[in-house]
Enzyme design. Sequence first.
Site, PDB file in Angstrom:
ATOM      1  N   CYS A 129       1.907 -29.605 -28.205  1.00  0.00           N
ATOM      2  CA  CYS A 129       0.870 -30.630 -28.214  1.00  0.00           C
ATOM      3  C   CYS A 129       1.469 -31.943 -27.747  1.00  0.00           C
ATOM      4  O   CYS A 129       2.659 -32.191 -27.927  1.00  0.00           O
ATOM      5  CB  CYS A 129       0.211 -30.769 -29.579  1.00  0.00           C
ATOM      6  SG  CYS A 129       1.257 -31.401 -30.881  1.00  0.00           S
TER       7      CYS A 129
ATOM      8  N   CYS B 214       4.464 -28.778 -33.156  1.00  0.00           N
ATOM      9  CA  CYS B 214       3.178 -29.424 -32.998  1.00  0.00           C
ATOM     10  C   CYS B 214       3.079 -30.481 -34.088  1.00  0.00           C
ATOM     11  O   CYS B 214       4.002 -30.651 -34.883  1.00  0.00           O
ATOM     12  CB  CYS B 214       2.061 -28.399 -33.111  1.00  0.00           C
ATOM     13  SG  CYS B 214       0.551 -28.973 -32.332  1.00  0.00           S
TER      14      CYS B 214
ATOM     15  N   CYS C 200      11.890 -36.979 -32.196  1.00  0.00           N
ATOM     16  CA  CYS C 200      12.233 -35.764 -32.933  1.00  0.00           C
ATOM     17  C   CYS C 200      13.528 -35.965 -33.701  1.00  0.00           C
ATOM     18  O   CYS C 200      14.353 -36.807 -33.346  1.00  0.00           O
ATOM     19  CB  CYS C 200      12.412 -34.591 -31.967  1.00  0.00           C
ATOM     20  SG  CYS C 200      10.914 -34.097 -31.117  1.00  0.00           S
TER      21      CYS C 200
END
Length: 158
Positions: free
Chosen positions: A102, A26, A110
């Site tokens: 989320c 998240c 990432c």
Amino acid sequence: MDSRQASRRRVAASRGALLLTVLFLCTGNSARSILAEAYLNSAGQGRFRAYSAGSHPTGKVNPFALELLAQRGVDTAGLRSKSWNEFALPGAPQIDLIFTVCDSAAAEVCPVWPGRPVTAHWGVDDPAAVQGSDDDKRKAFARAFRELSARIDQLLTA
């Protein structure tokens, strides 16, 4: 893979089950991902080892998350808000599954995860963003927990 993780995998394999490691991501790592980490570690009965992290961690676990978990008898020891960078470093646990919980984290670039884990997105409204009374906030955390625990329960029966 560290020696503890290797040992857990050997124990799980000897019982006929492979220990899978899961990372819940998240943005702030204070609410949703924490709820998911704690619940999967509790409900996974040794078949899973869950972690959580955030792209921009708040540095503290939301007190409403801790309260809800304690009320449901879920262990909160060791829970902390941490950066997802911890899991991209050498020596980090090898992650098998990654779930973003989320929309913000799902849209971010990432880190490169060692081992190329399977990824999926579970969009859940942020209970920490709810304005209003403490009762309103508790209801929001309960809704998020119900949604996450239902999805985790499906994962456990797969």
